[in-house]
Design a protein around this motif. Structure first.
Motif, short mmCIF file in Angstrom:
data_model
loop_
_atom_site.label_atom_id
_atom_site.label_comp_id
_atom_site.label_asym_id
_atom_site.label_seq_id
_atom_site.Cartn_x
_atom_site.Cartn_y
_atom_site.Cartn_z
N ALA A 118 0.87 -1.18 0.00
CA ALA A 118 0.00 0.00 0.00
C ALA A 118 0.91 1.23 0.00
O ALA A 118 1.69 1.42 0.92
CB ALA A 118 -0.90 -0.01 1.22
N TYR A 119 0.81 2.02 -1.06
CA TYR A 119 1.61 3.24 -1.17
C TYR A 119 0.94 4.41 -0.48
O TYR A 119 1.56 5.43 -0.24
CB TYR A 119 1.84 3.59 -2.64
N TRP A 120 -0.36 4.30 -0.22
CA TRP A 120 -1.12 5.37 0.43
C TRP A 120 -2.35 4.77 1.08
O TRP A 120 -2.59 3.57 1.00
CB TRP A 120 -1.51 6.46 -0.58
N GLY A 121 -3.15 5.60 1.72
CA GLY A 121 -4.38 5.14 2.36
C GLY A 121 -4.14 4.60 3.76
O GLY A 121 -3.05 4.69 4.31
N ILE A 160 6.73 -9.98 -15.02
CA ILE A 160 5.27 -9.94 -14.97
C ILE A 160 4.82 -8.59 -15.52
O ILE A 160 5.36 -7.55 -15.15
CB ILE A 160 4.76 -10.15 -13.54
N ILE A 161 3.83 -8.62 -16.40
CA ILE A 161 3.33 -7.40 -17.02
C ILE A 161 2.35 -6.71 -16.06
O ILE A 161 1.50 -7.36 -15.45
CB ILE A 161 2.60 -7.72 -18.34
N THR A 162 2.47 -5.39 -15.98
CA THR A 162 1.56 -4.60 -15.15
C THR A 162 0.83 -3.57 -16.02
O THR A 162 1.25 -3.27 -17.13
CB THR A 162 2.32 -3.85 -14.03
N HIS A 163 -0.25 -3.05 -15.48
CA HIS A 163 -0.99 -1.97 -16.13
C HIS A 163 -1.51 -1.03 -15.05
O HIS A 163 -1.35 -1.29 -13.85
CB HIS A 163 -2.13 -2.51 -17.01
N THR A 164 -2.13 0.04 -15.46
CA THR A 164 -2.70 0.98 -14.51
C THR A 164 -3.72 0.26 -13.63
O THR A 164 -4.50 -0.55 -14.11
CB THR A 164 -3.38 2.14 -15.25
N MET A 169 -7.93 -1.18 -6.78
CA MET A 169 -6.52 -1.23 -6.42
C MET A 169 -5.94 0.16 -6.17
O MET A 169 -5.01 0.32 -5.39
CB MET A 169 -5.72 -1.95 -7.51
N LEU A 170 -6.51 1.20 -6.83
CA LEU A 170 -6.01 2.55 -6.64
C LEU A 170 -6.13 3.03 -5.20
O LEU A 170 -5.50 4.02 -4.82
CB LEU A 170 -6.71 3.52 -7.58
N ASP A 171 -6.91 2.34 -4.38
CA ASP A 171 -6.96 2.68 -2.96
C ASP A 171 -5.63 2.39 -2.28
O ASP A 171 -5.38 2.88 -1.18
CB ASP A 171 -8.07 1.88 -2.25
N ARG A 175 -0.31 0.45 -9.76
CA ARG A 175 -0.24 -0.57 -10.82
C ARG A 175 -0.88 -1.85 -10.34
O ARG A 175 -1.04 -2.10 -9.16
CB ARG A 175 1.22 -0.86 -11.17
N LEU A 176 -1.19 -2.70 -11.32
CA LEU A 176 -1.78 -4.01 -11.04
C LEU A 176 -1.26 -4.98 -12.09
O LEU A 176 -1.11 -4.61 -13.25
CB LEU A 176 -3.31 -3.92 -11.14
N ILE A 177 -0.97 -6.21 -11.68
CA ILE A 177 -0.52 -7.20 -12.66
C ILE A 177 -1.67 -7.54 -13.60
O ILE A 177 -2.83 -7.42 -13.24
CB ILE A 177 0.04 -8.47 -11.98
N VAL A 178 -1.33 -7.94 -14.81
CA VAL A 178 -2.33 -8.35 -15.79
C VAL A 178 -2.68 -9.80 -15.50
O VAL A 178 -1.84 -10.69 -15.58
CB VAL A 178 -1.81 -8.21 -17.23
#
Length: 182
Positions: A118-121, A160-164, A169-171, A175-178
């Motif tokens: 968790a980068y924030w929250g 492992i490929i990630t995307h926005t 998950m933005l909470d 990024r999130l793995i595909v």
């Protein structure tokens, strides 16, 4: 964090989830292992005959295919229609470092769950585990790569490929793995 996941599954469960047999060339892998950088992990690839096989590849610390680490941010080749607000847009699968991996060496990464910090929250700084209820096998998208750290031959490692991240998950993380749906 796309750098840590669990393998609480087995080749038989992977075959069942795929609905097709796979050749298990990863016999030395200890299932149930927490995977993180510098370990050899199981990946699913097509061999030259077109058959699916479970093989071991290195999970290096770098490079990882995302724009932050690939040198794509702010890159420009004097482009034309791929520009937004004066910044050149590059697709990672078009970058020389990643192009062959995407085109010729796609992989499925079997796992049972993955971890993101968790980068924030409210949970900032915590490592959070994510899994799909009642599913023992998840498949993440990956590519074979030439590792920089540790050094190795071409396509001996994977990333492992990630995307926005999704809204959920933005909470916690950007990024999130595909993941593939079965």
């Amino acid at each position: 964090m796309c750098s840590e996941y669990q393998t609480k599954t087995s080749p038989k469960e992977i075959e069942a989830a795929l609905g097709t047999p796979i050749m298990n060339e990863a016999k030395d892998f200890e299932w149930g292992t927490k995977m993180n950088f510098f370990k050899n992990g199981p990946v699913i690839s097509r061999n030259r005959k077109g058959n699916l096989e479970l093989i071991l590849k290195s999970f290096p610390t770098s490079p990882m295919p995302n724009s932050r680490l690939s040198g794509l941010e702010g890159q420009s080749d004097g482009g034309d229609d791929n520009e937004i607000n004066g910044r050149q847009i590059k697709r990672i699968y078009e970058a020389p470092r990643w192009k062959e991996g995407f085109k010729e060496h796609p992989l499925l990464i079997p796992m049972s769950e993955f971890t993101e910090f968790a980068y924030w929250g409210k949970d900032i700084g915590s490592a959070l585990g994510f899994k799909i209820p009642n599913e023992n096998v998840l498949f993440a998208a990956g590519i074979a790569i030439k590792p920089l750290t540790p050094k190795g031959p071409p396509f001996s490692a994977y990333s492992i490929i990630t995307h926005t991240a999704t809204q959920q998950m933005l909470d916690y993380h950007q990024r999130l793995i595909v993941l593939f749906e079965k």
